[in-house]
Design an enzyme around this catalytic site. Structure first.
Site, short mmCIF file in Angstrom:
data_model
loop_
_atom_site.label_atom_id
_atom_site.label_comp_id
_atom_site.label_asym_id
_atom_site.label_seq_id
_atom_site.Cartn_x
_atom_site.Cartn_y
_atom_site.Cartn_z
N SER A 172 -0.79 11.17 1.16
CA SER A 172 -0.89 9.79 0.66
C SER A 172 -1.85 9.69 -0.52
O SER A 172 -2.73 8.82 -0.57
CB SER A 172 -1.35 8.86 1.79
OG SER A 172 -1.09 7.51 1.46
N LYS A 190 4.99 4.07 -1.44
CA LYS A 190 5.08 5.30 -2.24
C LYS A 190 6.45 5.95 -2.12
O LYS A 190 6.85 6.72 -2.99
CB LYS A 190 3.99 6.29 -1.82
CG LYS A 190 2.61 5.86 -2.27
CD LYS A 190 1.51 6.77 -1.73
CE LYS A 190 0.14 6.28 -2.18
NZ LYS A 190 -0.97 7.01 -1.55
N GLY A 214 0.81 -1.21 0.00
CA GLY A 214 0.00 0.00 0.00
C GLY A 214 0.84 1.26 0.00
O GLY A 214 1.95 1.29 -0.56
N SER A 215 0.37 2.27 0.68
CA SER A 215 0.97 3.60 0.58
C SER A 215 2.38 3.69 1.15
O SER A 215 3.12 4.62 0.83
CB SER A 215 0.07 4.63 1.26
OG SER A 215 -1.14 4.77 0.55
N THR A 216 2.79 2.74 2.01
CA THR A 216 4.18 2.80 2.51
C THR A 216 5.17 2.62 1.37
O THR A 216 6.32 3.05 1.48
CB THR A 216 4.42 1.72 3.59
OG1 THR A 216 4.13 0.43 3.04
CG2 THR A 216 3.53 1.98 4.81
#
Length: 579
Positions: A355, A302, A298-300
């Site tokens: 995010s 990015k 997920g967003s980690t």
């Protein structure tokens, strides 16, 4: 009348018989003497050797298994001395074969062996030379039983594996099976090093199985296994598990993991699974979920897209973008943010802080597809970390040419790839360490039987430039202060980090949410990376709500416990919006 002639000796006369008997005796003595000379002088040694070998009995002396200790030398797994109490029934009955004698002896043994005399007495009677009465008694009980002097009762030395820390780190330490071999965790991975080399004792015994006190006795000493020193801190591990278990209960999550990693050394200071086993009485041999369970980061993830954007010169932290709630790329694929919103004037830093999926795709699509893949790979996606835990997965990272029209963009915000907790943590550790990836590890080294310590080798790799790593660190600090990670704050310390809400696909259409927060502390002088992941929490699916508070609690404790001083400077936050 003629006079009679002289008398002739016949065989039946006494003199004749005596002469023949004497000759026979002499011949017999010569034969016996010759045979005796042959037996004693020629065949004697061989016969004696055969007789000796028939009297010899060889028993194994177990080589004690090496200890497992934490970073400070606190014992996590050790081998303790135990004894199996046995009876030679023939010797016992030779002394007194009555049932009364058996009951009397059983009554003496009962308080020490914990077996009723009525059950124990029949075991003393019989024709066998070796019968177990009780296995695994302590040295104290062994001494007390031997002091009784019951005829035929002896003991064999054995060992037992014990785990003084119980459930603390139980899933990492693992356990041994009934035969003494590692069955899970580090006990399994390092079984060869931990296992001692058995010795032996050869002695003479009599016809009834009794040891001959003055007979031959040859001992080959056993060699203990190597001791294994881990990197994790027992106190920190305990605290992390307590905080994690409490949050799993509070949020209704199925399970969770927490990892605390030393940035500079790659040492894992804590690796906690919720509901971990007690190795003293294990219920299963399941590997650590931090190593064995894969989910979309997920967003980690990015931060990897941001690293590629910065290194390829596509944008800078202050570059300005108008970010919509919904964005459609050239091939018709549409992406949305987690919350509906009007168009936002965000910088690249703001895209990370908020995010934004759409913003990440808008900017990241300018990085060539293969380059996106290369950066994911360089940060460790698609390959195991090498931490050395059973069941560790490599995650899923398809080749760039195999990405479909959606995946090639989804990878920019942590979808269409799968990682483990260990892999996700090492990404942030690399950024916190000036772009240098130090292989994460749980073992400092081994100490052999001679007391020599052998440290493990820890490879290092430059993944991105120090400038890029430092810039992303500054962007992540802004994300905690002004973005979705505000609940991760630790009073007195500058924190950089990222929230994540991801998915895990269990098959048959079942999809679960994974809420996470990965942070770096202190941001001005990175020492620790802490990763908190909760699997399918019910109170909220967002890492900023359920994972960030655990990060704050565990990180605050770790910083104090390790004596890391508070930040001495103020954060220089980057602009997240523009007018």
């Amino acid at each position: 009348m003629q006079a009679p002639g002289p008398r002739r000796l016949t065989v039946g006369t006494p003199h004749r018989r005596q002469s023949i008997l004497l000759v026979a005796v002499v011949v017999l003595l010569v034969v016996f003497t010759g045979r005796l000379v042959i037996v004693q002088g020629v065949e004697g040694p061989a016969i004696a050797q055969v007789a000796l070998e028939e009297r010899l009995e060889t028993v194994a002396i177990p080589g004690d298994r090496g200890d497992i200790v934490d970073a400070q030398g606190k014992v996590l797994a050790t081998t303790v001395e135990r004894y199996d109490i046995v009876i030679n029934q023939l010797l016992f009955q030779r002394a007194d074969s009555s049932q009364d004698a058996a009951l009397e002896a059983a009554g003496e043994l009962e308080p020490f062996l914990g077996i009723p005399a009525a059950e124990l007495a029949p075991k003393l009677m019989g024709e066998r030379q070796f019968v177990y009465l009780k296995k695994g008694v302590t040295p104290e009980v062994h001494r007390q039983v031997m002091d009784l002097g019951v005829v035929g009762v002896t003991a064999e030395r054995t060992t037992e594996r014990v785990y003084p820390a119980g459930t603390t780190g139980g899933n990492i330490v693992g356990f041994t099976g009934a035969e003494g071999y590692g069955q899970a965790g580090l006990e399994q991975i390092y079984d060869d090093q931990l296992t001692g080399k058995a010795g032996s004792e050869t002695f003479e015994q009599g016809g009834l199985g009794q040891r001959i006190p003055t007979g031959a006795d040859d001992v080959t000493p056993a060699v203990p296994g190597d001791d294994l020193q881990l990197t994790f801190d027992l106190d920190l591990q305990y605290m992390a598990q307590q905080a994690l278990d409490a949050q799993v209960l509070a949020t209704g999550a199925e399970w969770g993991t927490v990892e605390v990693l030393d940035v500079a050394t790659g040492e894992i200071l804590a690796l906690a699974d919720s509901g971990t086993i007690d190795p003293n009485s294990p219920t299963n041999a399941a590997p650590s979920r931090a190593a064995a369970v894969m989910y979309e980061p997920g967003s980690t993830a990015k931060v990897i897209a941001m690293a590629a954007i910065l290194e390829t010169g596509v944008a800078t932290p202050a570059s300005q973008f108008v970010v919509p709630y919904q964005y459609t790329v050239g091939n018709g694929q549409t992406f949305k943010d987690s919350h509906e919103h009007a168009d936002l004037n965000l910088t690249l830093t703001g895209i990370l802080a908020e995010s934004s999926n759409t913003g990440t795709v808008m900017v990241g699509q300018q990085v060539p597809k293969q380059v996106r893949h290369d950066y994911l790979s360089k940060f460790g996606f698609g390959s195991t970390t090498g931490v050395g835990l059973p069941g560790e997965q490599s995650g899923l990272l398809a080749a760039a040419e195999d990405w479909d029209g959606r995946s090639e963009y989804a990878v920019l915000f942590g979808q269409a790839v799968s990682v483990t907790t260990l892999q996700a943590t090492q990404v942030f550790a690399t950024l916190a360490n000036g772009g240098v990836r130090v292989q994460p590890h749980l073992v400092k080294g081994t100490t052999d039987a001679d007391g020599v310590f052998h440290a493990v080798e820890v490879p290092q790799t430059q993944v991105v430039s120090e400038q890029t790593a430092d810039t992303i660190l500054q962007m992540l600090e802004t994300a905690v202060a002004d973005g979705t990670g505000t609940k991760a704050a630790v009073p007195g310390y500058r924190i950089a980090g990222k929230t994540g809400t991801a998915q895990a696909f269990e098959g048959n259409g079942v999809v679960k949410n994974v809420a996470s927060f990965i942070g770096i502390a202190p941001a001005d002088d990175p020492r620790l990376v802490v990763n908190v992941a909760l699997y399918d929490p019910k109170t909220s699916i967002y890492g900023g709500d359920v994972a960030a508070p655990v990060f704050s609690e565990v990180t605050a404790h770790a910083l104090r416990h390790l004596g890391i001083p508070p930040s001495g400077t103020q954060a220089q936050l980057l602009p997240t919006t523009w007018q």
